[in-house]
Design a protein around this motif. Structure first.
Motif, PDB file in Angstrom:
ATOM      1  N   ALA A  84       4.002  -0.884  33.174  1.00  0.00           N
ATOM      2  CA  ALA A  84       2.863  -0.471  33.990  1.00  0.00           C
ATOM      3  C   ALA A  84       1.768   0.137  33.118  1.00  0.00           C
ATOM      4  O   ALA A  84       0.576  -0.103  33.344  1.00  0.00           O
ATOM      5  CB  ALA A  84       3.313   0.521  35.059  1.00  0.00           C
ATOM      6  N   GLY A  85       2.172   0.917  32.103  1.00  0.00           N
ATOM      7  CA  GLY A  85       1.200   1.539  31.210  1.00  0.00           C
ATOM      8  C   GLY A  85       0.412   0.495  30.432  1.00  0.00           C
ATOM      9  O   GLY A  85      -0.812   0.598  30.286  1.00  0.00           O
ATOM     10  N   ILE A  86       1.116  -0.537  29.952  1.00  0.00           N
ATOM     11  CA  ILE A  86       0.444  -1.624  29.228  1.00  0.00           C
ATOM     12  C   ILE A  86      -0.551  -2.316  30.157  1.00  0.00           C
ATOM     13  O   ILE A  86      -1.706  -2.563  29.795  1.00  0.00           O
ATOM     14  CB  ILE A  86       1.478  -2.641  28.700  1.00  0.00           C
ATOM     15  N   ALA A  87      -0.098  -2.604  31.396  1.00  0.00           N
ATOM     16  CA  ALA A  87      -0.966  -3.302  32.348  1.00  0.00           C
ATOM     17  C   ALA A  87      -2.231  -2.489  32.610  1.00  0.00           C
ATOM     18  O   ALA A  87      -3.342  -3.031  32.596  1.00  0.00           O
ATOM     19  CB  ALA A  87      -0.215  -3.554  33.662  1.00  0.00           C
ATOM     20  N   LEU A  88      -2.070  -1.175  32.807  1.00  0.00           N
ATOM     21  CA  LEU A  88      -3.230  -0.341  33.146  1.00  0.00           C
ATOM     22  C   LEU A  88      -4.154  -0.147  31.951  1.00  0.00           C
ATOM     23  O   LEU A  88      -5.368  -0.133  32.090  1.00  0.00           O
ATOM     24  CB  LEU A  88      -2.762   1.023  33.667  1.00  0.00           C
ATOM     25  N   ALA A  89      -3.569   0.021  30.754  1.00  0.00           N
ATOM     26  CA  ALA A  89      -4.392   0.361  29.595  1.00  0.00           C
ATOM     27  C   ALA A  89      -4.989  -0.872  28.919  1.00  0.00           C
ATOM     28  O   ALA A  89      -6.015  -0.787  28.269  1.00  0.00           O
ATOM     29  CB  ALA A  89      -3.575   1.168  28.586  1.00  0.00           C
ATOM     30  N   ARG A  90      -4.338  -2.040  29.053  1.00  0.00           N
ATOM     31  CA  ARG A  90      -4.751  -3.181  28.238  1.00  0.00           C
ATOM     32  C   ARG A  90      -5.289  -4.372  29.002  1.00  0.00           C
ATOM     33  O   ARG A  90      -5.952  -5.223  28.430  1.00  0.00           O
ATOM     34  CB  ARG A  90      -3.549  -3.645  27.385  1.00  0.00           C
ATOM     35  N   ARG A  93      -9.529  -5.541  34.222  1.00  0.00           N
ATOM     36  CA  ARG A  93      -9.497  -5.689  35.679  1.00  0.00           C
ATOM     37  C   ARG A  93      -8.581  -6.824  36.064  1.00  0.00           C
ATOM     38  O   ARG A  93      -8.593  -7.879  35.459  1.00  0.00           O
ATOM     39  CB  ARG A  93     -10.900  -5.969  36.204  1.00  0.00           C
ATOM     40  N   PHE A  94      -7.724  -6.590  37.032  1.00  0.00           N
ATOM     41  CA  PHE A  94      -6.937  -7.677  37.599  1.00  0.00           C
ATOM     42  C   PHE A  94      -6.825  -7.412  39.093  1.00  0.00           C
ATOM     43  O   PHE A  94      -7.026  -6.276  39.530  1.00  0.00           O
ATOM     44  CB  PHE A  94      -5.560  -7.795  36.929  1.00  0.00           C
ATOM     45  N   PRO A  95      -6.547  -8.461  39.898  1.00  0.00           N
ATOM     46  CA  PRO A  95      -6.493  -8.245  41.340  1.00  0.00           C
ATOM     47  C   PRO A  95      -5.434  -7.200  41.694  1.00  0.00           C
ATOM     48  O   PRO A  95      -4.317  -7.265  41.182  1.00  0.00           O
ATOM     49  CB  PRO A  95      -6.101  -9.625  41.900  1.00  0.00           C
ATOM     50  N   GLY A  98      -6.741  -1.475  41.633  1.00  0.00           N
ATOM     51  CA  GLY A  98      -7.005  -0.208  42.312  1.00  0.00           C
ATOM     52  C   GLY A  98      -5.762   0.294  43.042  1.00  0.00           C
ATOM     53  O   GLY A  98      -5.377   1.456  42.921  1.00  0.00           O
ATOM     54  N   LEU A  99      -5.108  -0.603  43.763  1.00  0.00           N
ATOM     55  CA  LEU A  99      -3.888  -0.239  44.488  1.00  0.00           C
ATOM     56  C   LEU A  99      -2.798   0.170  43.508  1.00  0.00           C
ATOM     57  O   LEU A  99      -2.096   1.163  43.701  1.00  0.00           O
ATOM     58  CB  LEU A  99      -3.426  -1.445  45.328  1.00  0.00           C
ATOM     59  N   PHE A 100      -2.682  -0.588  42.417  1.00  0.00           N
ATOM     60  CA  PHE A 100      -1.678  -0.298  41.392  1.00  0.00           C
ATOM     61  C   PHE A 100      -1.897   1.109  40.833  1.00  0.00           C
ATOM     62  O   PHE A 100      -0.964   1.919  40.756  1.00  0.00           O
ATOM     63  CB  PHE A 100      -1.801  -1.356  40.288  1.00  0.00           C
ATOM     64  N   GLY A 101      -3.149   1.410  40.477  1.00  0.00           N
ATOM     65  CA  GLY A 101      -3.479   2.738  39.946  1.00  0.00           C
ATOM     66  C   GLY A 101      -3.163   3.832  40.954  1.00  0.00           C
ATOM     67  O   GLY A 101      -2.630   4.881  40.611  1.00  0.00           O
ATOM     68  N   ALA A 102      -3.464   3.567  42.230  1.00  0.00           N
ATOM     69  CA  ALA A 102      -3.197   4.569  43.265  1.00  0.00           C
ATOM     70  C   ALA A 102      -1.698   4.807  43.410  1.00  0.00           C
ATOM     71  O   ALA A 102      -1.253   5.946  43.584  1.00  0.00           O
ATOM     72  CB  ALA A 102      -3.792   4.112  44.598  1.00  0.00           C
ATOM     73  N   MET A 103      -0.909   3.727  43.304  1.00  0.00           N
ATOM     74  CA  MET A 103       0.544   3.877  43.459  1.00  0.00           C
ATOM     75  C   MET A 103       1.160   4.575  42.246  1.00  0.00           C
ATOM     76  O   MET A 103       2.295   5.047  42.313  1.00  0.00           O
ATOM     77  CB  MET A 103       1.204   2.506  43.663  1.00  0.00           C
TER      78      MET A 103
ATOM     79  N   ILE B  12       4.473  -8.714  33.119  1.00  0.00           N
ATOM     80  CA  ILE B  12       4.329  -7.294  32.755  1.00  0.00           C
ATOM     81  C   ILE B  12       3.731  -6.509  33.911  1.00  0.00           C
ATOM     82  O   ILE B  12       4.162  -5.404  34.233  1.00  0.00           O
ATOM     83  CB  ILE B  12       3.453  -7.151  31.493  1.00  0.00           C
ATOM     84  N   THR B  13       2.745  -7.076  34.579  1.00  0.00           N
ATOM     85  CA  THR B  13       2.128  -6.387  35.712  1.00  0.00           C
ATOM     86  C   THR B  13       3.013  -6.494  36.949  1.00  0.00           C
ATOM     87  O   THR B  13       3.161  -5.524  37.689  1.00  0.00           O
ATOM     88  CB  THR B  13       0.750  -7.009  36.036  1.00  0.00           C
ATOM     89  N   GLY B  14       3.591  -7.670  37.139  1.00  0.00           N
ATOM     90  CA  GLY B  14       4.287  -7.955  38.388  1.00  0.00           C
ATOM     91  C   GLY B  14       5.525  -7.116  38.633  1.00  0.00           C
ATOM     92  O   GLY B  14       5.760  -6.676  39.756  1.00  0.00           O
ATOM     93  N   ILE B  15       6.315  -6.893  37.578  1.00  0.00           N
ATOM     94  CA  ILE B  15       7.581  -6.187  37.788  1.00  0.00           C
ATOM     95  C   ILE B  15       7.361  -4.758  38.297  1.00  0.00           C
ATOM     96  O   ILE B  15       7.873  -4.401  39.368  1.00  0.00           O
ATOM     97  CB  ILE B  15       8.455  -6.216  36.518  1.00  0.00           C
ATOM     98  N   PRO B  16       6.579  -3.913  37.577  1.00  0.00           N
ATOM     99  CA  PRO B  16       6.378  -2.564  38.139  1.00  0.00           C
ATOM    100  C   PRO B  16       5.595  -2.578  39.448  1.00  0.00           C
ATOM    101  O   PRO B  16       5.846  -1.749  40.328  1.00  0.00           O
ATOM    102  CB  PRO B  16       5.596  -1.822  37.046  1.00  0.00           C
TER     103      PRO B  16
END
Lengths: 278, 302
Positions: A84-90, A93-95, A98-103, B12-16
């Motif tokens: 999740a950290g990699i997804a958010l930091a790297r 923007r992806f669909p 915003g929801l992911f960050g909120a969760m 990487i995004t999908g799993i979490p």
């Protein structure tokens, strides 16, 4: 930058702050060696409450269960939190970002009674709808702990990734490494102290959770906080003082160890060792 | 980007993402659903929203639980009292934490790192144990009362435990590190030359604080206050162990509705109303965190 210095005023505040933070625990540790059953009346030095603690099957079993759940929950949360950290930091923007960050942010402040109740209702409803989970117990506690610990690990990992110089990974890619290879052999080793910190935080959070576990547990699965809470509700007890002392000493040792490791690593970095060699 | 790279990113995004959707977001759907049901003595102890009555399906959702909560003074008082206790505790926490964070941020290295560790260390030890420590201190036969009695300052033990006072002490004590850390982070970034320039130009100390230090540490203060206020509003352990029978807090009410009365629908409605109450501060915290982690800014760990 001007020199930093201590003024009498700031020394006074440090003294007040640390006295407030540490005196209550110091008293607890001191009186765990009290001979008397009356917790607050000193009657001579004794280790009898530690012996009594060691004899208490219920507490030992609960501690073992808590340790097992914490080990597994911290490991799973570190894995999920790193992704999740990699997804958010790297990933920019992806669909659904915003929801992911909120969760990720919401569990950090969500009152525990709400998290606990909502997860229990999920488990009960799922059991009705799809027949899973059949029983509530260690597994459902583990799921609950992984969920809230993931948020903490993510914040630590994303924060560390944000501070990193992207030039390092770019250099590796210029030298012919694939992005995955560059990440695995350059970024991941630099990230490893953050992963360790995240794992440790998740471990202590899981070990410590009372409220959420109370909601999602089932018959027969009592974690250490659940057992301690049911005892503490009835008042102070010398046995709990002894248990508290063991916990405080364990955490202090772990912290000193972590500090020592971090110091050693910083010294090695100063000595010019390559990050990849760590 | 290669197809492999795209698939890797999705994984990487999908799993979490999937985990959090299933175990963080989806549960709230069920809380809403059950808050619209009625309690019944069965397993599970609530009615279905869609039931077959006289051969056809009937929608049985009800807002009765909410009407009940809003009409009963007890629940209203519990909500208001929780907000009051959380707000005042946050204020006391801030008053204690700000000078402490300042003193740490201004301390020379390596003492600064040691101080920082000393602030964080208690939050790593068991929360339950830290609350429990105050039971021994504040009890009528506790350490504090015995000290006061032996010094002759009081004639009979003061009633300290099982009061609102003990709840304030408990919240300030356990949440203090969460207030100190973000404030410290914003203070340590502050360029002290600004303060020195102002002093050279003749500004008194309070003026420097009010127009330089405080505005520049606003983000830290806001983050710290939200980190204390939001969880403290729904706190259960502290009012249960340190508060009196008359210390009304909504977290305790929710717990009692669920565990003592076994009224799951009312407990769910209590949770939804609490969530509604905290939505605004949570949104504020989310926006603050998002701004703080924007490129070019570093994030305070934890």
């Amino acid at each position: 930058m001007t020199a930093r210095r201590s003024t009498p005023w700031s020394r006074m505040w440090l003294a007040i702050g640390f006295a407030f933070l540490y005196l209550p625990m110091l008293v607890l540790v001191l009186y765990s060696f009290n001979e008397s059953r009356l917790v607050t009346v000193w009657a001579g030095f004794s280790t009898r409450w530690y012996a009594a603690l060691w004899q208490d099957r219920q507490i030992i079993d609960a501690a073992l269960l808590s340790l097992r759940i914490a080990l597994l929950a911290a490991s799973a949360a570190t894995l999920l939190g790193t992704l999740a950290g990699i997804a958010l930091a790297r990933f920019g923007r992806f669909p659904g970002r915003g929801l992911f960050g909120a969760m990720i942010t919401a569990p950090l402040v969500m009152p525990e009674v709400i998290t606990g109740l909502s997860l229990l209702l999920l488990f009960v409803s799922l059991a009705q709808l799809v027949g899973w989970p059949e029983h509530r117990g260690a597994l459902t506690i583990w799921i609950a702990h992984v969920t809230f610990c993931t948020a903490y690990v993510t914040v630590i990992v994303a924060g560390r990734l944000g501070e990193l110089d992207p030039a390092l990974e770019e250099a590796a890619q210029d030298l012919g490494a694939t992005p995955l290879r560059a990440f695995l052999s350059v970024t991941l080793p630099i990230l490893s102290p953050a992963l360790l910190a995240g794992w440790l935080l998740a471990f202590t959070l899981s070990l410590d959770d009372l409220v959420i576990a109370s909601f999602v547990t089932g018959p027969g699965a009592s974690t250490l906080p659940i057992v301690v809470f049911s005892s503490v509700r009835l008042g102070v007890s010398p046995k709990i003082n002894a248990l508290a002392t063991i916990l405080i000493v364990a955490v202090t040792l772990a912290a000193v160890l972590a500090l020592w490791l971090a110091g050693r690593q910083a010294a090695r970095r100063r000595a010019g060792a390559m990050p990849a060699a760590m | 980007m290669t197809a492999f790279g795209r698939r890797l990113r999705l994984l990487i995004t999908g799993i979490p993402f999937a985990w959090l959707l299933l175990f963080f977001l989806l549960p709230f759907v069920f809380v809403v659903k059950i808050s619209l049901a009625e309690a019944q003595i069965a397993i599970p102890p609530y009615t279905a929203l869609l039931a077959r009555v006289d051969g056809h399906w009937q929608w049985q959702a009800t807002l009765e639980n909410y009407a009940f909560l809003l009409s009963d003074r007890l629940y209203l008082l519990a909500y208001l009292n929780s907000l009051k206790i959380a707000a005042l505790s946050t204020l006391f926490c801030l008053l204690l934490a700000y000078p402490l964070a300042w003193a740490i941020a201004r301390a020379p290295q390596p003492a600064r790192n040691v101080y920082l560790l000393l602030v964080v260390l208690p939050s790593w030890t068991s929360f339950l144990i830290r609350v429990y420590a105050w039971m021994g201190i504040l009890g009528s036969n506790g350490y504090l009362n015995r000290l006061l009695l032996s010094l002759g300052l009081v004639d009979s033990p003061l009633p300290l435990l099982r009061t609102d006072f003990a709840v304030y002490v408990g919240i300030v004590y356990t949440y203090l590190p969460f207030m100190v850390l973000p404030i410290y982070t914003s203070l340590v970034r502050l360029d002290y030359r600004l303060v020195e320039a102002a002093r050279d130009l003749g500004a008194p100390a309070w003026r420097c604080f009010a127009s330089i230090v405080l505005p520049l540490s606003r983000a830290g203060v806001l983050a710290g206050c939200l980190l204390v206020f939001i969880p403290a509003t729904g706190e259960f352990v502290i009012p249960e162990l340190l508060g009196g029978a008359d210390t009304l807090m909504i977290g305790k009410v929710l717990w009692q509705e669920f565990f003592n009365n076994r009224d799951w629908p009312v407990a769910s409605a209590v949770a939804i109303l609490l969530l509604a109450l905290l939505l605004l501060p949570m949104l504020l915290y989310y926006r603050q965190q998002a701004a703080d982690s924007a490129p070019g800014r570093t994030v305070a760990g934890g």
